[in-house]
Scaffold this motif. Structure first.
Motif, PDB file in Angstrom:
ATOM      1  N   THR A 178       0.821  -1.208   0.000  1.00  0.00           N
ATOM      2  CA  THR A 178       0.000   0.000   0.000  1.00  0.00           C
ATOM      3  C   THR A 178       0.859   1.264   0.000  1.00  0.00           C
ATOM      4  O   THR A 178       2.009   1.256   0.429  1.00  0.00           O
ATOM      5  N   VAL A 179       0.251   2.348  -0.476  1.00  0.00           N
ATOM      6  CA  VAL A 179       0.852   3.683  -0.410  1.00  0.00           C
ATOM      7  C   VAL A 179      -0.085   4.541   0.425  1.00  0.00           C
ATOM      8  O   VAL A 179      -1.266   4.695   0.084  1.00  0.00           O
ATOM      9  N   THR A 192       5.680  15.817  -0.826  1.00  0.00           N
ATOM     10  CA  THR A 192       7.043  15.442  -0.449  1.00  0.00           C
ATOM     11  C   THR A 192       7.111  13.921  -0.353  1.00  0.00           C
ATOM     12  O   THR A 192       6.171  13.295   0.125  1.00  0.00           O
ATOM     13  N   ASN A 193       8.222  13.342  -0.774  1.00  0.00           N
ATOM     14  CA  ASN A 193       8.401  11.874  -0.796  1.00  0.00           C
ATOM     15  C   ASN A 193       7.327  11.218  -1.644  1.00  0.00           C
ATOM     16  O   ASN A 193       6.830  10.141  -1.313  1.00  0.00           O
ATOM     17  N   GLY A 194       6.977  11.848  -2.752  1.00  0.00           N
ATOM     18  CA  GLY A 194       5.842  11.407  -3.558  1.00  0.00           C
ATOM     19  C   GLY A 194       6.125  10.429  -4.658  1.00  0.00           C
ATOM     20  O   GLY A 194       5.245  10.176  -5.479  1.00  0.00           O
ATOM     21  N   GLU A 195       7.316   9.865  -4.719  1.00  0.00           N
ATOM     22  CA  GLU A 195       7.571   8.863  -5.747  1.00  0.00           C
ATOM     23  C   GLU A 195       8.700   7.944  -5.321  1.00  0.00           C
ATOM     24  O   GLU A 195       9.492   8.276  -4.446  1.00  0.00           O
ATOM     25  N   GLY A 196       8.736   6.772  -5.949  1.00  0.00           N
ATOM     26  CA  GLY A 196       9.775   5.807  -5.628  1.00  0.00           C
ATOM     27  C   GLY A 196       9.511   4.475  -6.293  1.00  0.00           C
ATOM     28  O   GLY A 196       8.742   4.374  -7.249  1.00  0.00           O
ATOM     29  N   VAL A 197      10.130   3.438  -5.766  1.00  0.00           N
ATOM     30  CA  VAL A 197       9.961   2.064  -6.235  1.00  0.00           C
ATOM     31  C   VAL A 197       9.587   1.215  -5.022  1.00  0.00           C
ATOM     32  O   VAL A 197      10.217   1.321  -3.969  1.00  0.00           O
ATOM     33  N   ILE A 198       8.555   0.394  -5.152  1.00  0.00           N
ATOM     34  CA  ILE A 198       8.134  -0.481  -4.061  1.00  0.00           C
ATOM     35  C   ILE A 198       9.244  -1.496  -3.800  1.00  0.00           C
ATOM     36  O   ILE A 198       9.689  -2.192  -4.708  1.00  0.00           O
ATOM     37  N   ALA A 199       9.698  -1.561  -2.551  1.00  0.00           N
ATOM     38  CA  ALA A 199      10.802  -2.449  -2.167  1.00  0.00           C
ATOM     39  C   ALA A 199      10.344  -3.392  -1.056  1.00  0.00           C
ATOM     40  O   ALA A 199      10.837  -3.330   0.065  1.00  0.00           O
ATOM     41  N   SER A 200       9.371  -4.238  -1.364  1.00  0.00           N
ATOM     42  CA  SER A 200       8.858  -5.250  -0.436  1.00  0.00           C
ATOM     43  C   SER A 200       8.372  -4.661   0.885  1.00  0.00           C
ATOM     44  O   SER A 200       8.513  -5.272   1.944  1.00  0.00           O
ATOM     45  N   ALA A 201       7.789  -3.461   0.835  1.00  0.00           N
ATOM     46  CA  ALA A 201       7.267  -2.822   2.050  1.00  0.00           C
ATOM     47  C   ALA A 201       6.204  -1.787   1.672  1.00  0.00           C
ATOM     48  O   ALA A 201       6.239  -1.220   0.573  1.00  0.00           O
ATOM     49  N   ASN A 202       5.276  -1.547   2.607  1.00  0.00           N
ATOM     50  CA  ASN A 202       4.295  -0.489   2.416  1.00  0.00           C
ATOM     51  C   ASN A 202       4.994   0.865   2.477  1.00  0.00           C
ATOM     52  O   ASN A 202       5.993   1.031   3.178  1.00  0.00           O
ATOM     53  N   VAL A 203       4.467   1.838   1.739  1.00  0.00           N
ATOM     54  CA  VAL A 203       4.996   3.207   1.750  1.00  0.00           C
ATOM     55  C   VAL A 203       4.130   4.022   2.698  1.00  0.00           C
ATOM     56  O   VAL A 203       2.905   4.044   2.557  1.00  0.00           O
ATOM     57  N   THR A 204       4.751   4.699   3.669  1.00  0.00           N
ATOM     58  CA  THR A 204       3.983   5.448   4.667  1.00  0.00           C
ATOM     59  C   THR A 204       4.496   6.870   4.884  1.00  0.00           C
ATOM     60  O   THR A 204       3.994   7.568   5.754  1.00  0.00           O
ATOM     61  N   ASN A 205       5.491   7.312   4.119  1.00  0.00           N
ATOM     62  CA  ASN A 205       6.109   8.611   4.397  1.00  0.00           C
ATOM     63  C   ASN A 205       5.759   9.704   3.385  1.00  0.00           C
ATOM     64  O   ASN A 205       6.435  10.722   3.310  1.00  0.00           O
ATOM     65  N   VAL A 206       4.676   9.551   2.608  1.00  0.00           N
ATOM     66  CA  VAL A 206       4.268  10.586   1.663  1.00  0.00           C
ATOM     67  C   VAL A 206       3.574  11.699   2.443  1.00  0.00           C
ATOM     68  O   VAL A 206       2.647  11.449   3.209  1.00  0.00           O
ATOM     69  N   GLY A 259      -3.299  -2.046  -3.813  1.00  0.00           N
ATOM     70  CA  GLY A 259      -1.864  -2.077  -3.579  1.00  0.00           C
ATOM     71  C   GLY A 259      -1.084  -1.914  -4.878  1.00  0.00           C
ATOM     72  O   GLY A 259      -1.631  -1.962  -5.975  1.00  0.00           O
ATOM     73  N   VAL A 260       0.213  -1.724  -4.728  1.00  0.00           N
ATOM     74  CA  VAL A 260       1.129  -1.573  -5.858  1.00  0.00           C
ATOM     75  C   VAL A 260       2.041  -2.799  -5.858  1.00  0.00           C
ATOM     76  O   VAL A 260       2.546  -3.196  -4.806  1.00  0.00           O
ATOM     77  N   PRO A 261       2.275  -3.406  -7.031  1.00  0.00           N
ATOM     78  CA  PRO A 261       3.120  -4.604  -7.074  1.00  0.00           C
ATOM     79  C   PRO A 261       4.553  -4.324  -6.607  1.00  0.00           C
ATOM     80  O   PRO A 261       5.095  -3.244  -6.843  1.00  0.00           O
ATOM     81  N   ASP A 262       5.139  -5.313  -5.966  1.00  0.00           N
ATOM     82  CA  ASP A 262       6.535  -5.211  -5.552  1.00  0.00           C
ATOM     83  C   ASP A 262       7.407  -4.936  -6.774  1.00  0.00           C
ATOM     84  O   ASP A 262       7.205  -5.521  -7.831  1.00  0.00           O
TER      85      ASP A 262
END
Length: 192
Positions: free
Chosen positions: A30-31, A103-117, A79-82
């Motif tokens: 998840t993001v 801020t922190n609005g983009e990246g690559v999913i690295a086997s973890a949920n994104v929580t810092n946007v 969710g977003v695929p790994d």
């Protein structure tokens, strides 16, 4: 080869073909973003619209829109695929009432949920005014062109309020203090 052996061979071939079709399901994550600045700045019933854009490793692109009407955390539904690249983007807000920075609005999913946007929204404004000397309707053919800080605004960001004979433009998703604008008639009305 007897009938039983042929049947077993056929089953093994079908099983191997089906395994090749399905493949493994990629884990999804998840993001979650935290938004501030909506409280007190949205019109009643209003919202800010955000998109989660992501591209899987195989090149498959997806878009998840989400409407947010309050400050605090929110999570995009799917969710977003790994391994997928992702980006959160501000689309617009009702009445062009806020403009948001991410801020922190983009990246690559690295086997973890994104929580810092983090999303911070500030009040923005529309430009508008009365149209005198004619009654505006959907049939007049008049087209206004509005520029915002020297850039043309999309046509869908300028509209007519037929009941009050006025126009409103949100520019490129809302004007901020100090922004410049210019309004001109791009196409004259047919009944002028």
């Amino acid at each position: 080869m007897n009938g039983r052996a042929r049947g077993l061979c056929l089953i093994l071939i079908l099983v191997s073909l089906l395994q090749g079709c399905g493949g493994e399901e990629t884990e999804r994550y998840t993001v979650t973003a935290t938004v501030s600045g909506l409280a007190g700045n949205l019109e009643p019933g209003g919202f800010a619209a955000f998109n989660l854009e992501h591209t899987a490793a195989d090149g498959t692109a997806s878009l998840q829109p989400l409407l947010v009407d309050a400050d605090g955390p929110f999570t995009f539904r799917d969710g977003v695929p790994d391994g997928a690249s992702w980006r959160v983007a501000f689309r617009d807000a009702t009445g062009y009432s806020v403009k948001c920075e991410i801020t922190n609005g983009e990246g690559v999913i690295a086997s973890a949920n994104v929580t810092n946007v983090e999303i911070h929204c500030i009040p923005s404004y529309s430009v508008g005014g009365p149209i005198k000397g004619m009654q505006v309707s959907a049939f007049t053919g008049m087209v206004l062109e509005v520029t915002h800080n020297g850039l043309p605004t999309p046509a869908f960001n300028t509209g007519f309020l037929f009941s009050s004979n006025t126009f409103v433009s949100g520019g490129n998703n809302g004007f901020l203090p100090g922004d410049t604008y210019d309004v001109r008639i791009a196409t004259q009305p047919v009944d002028s």
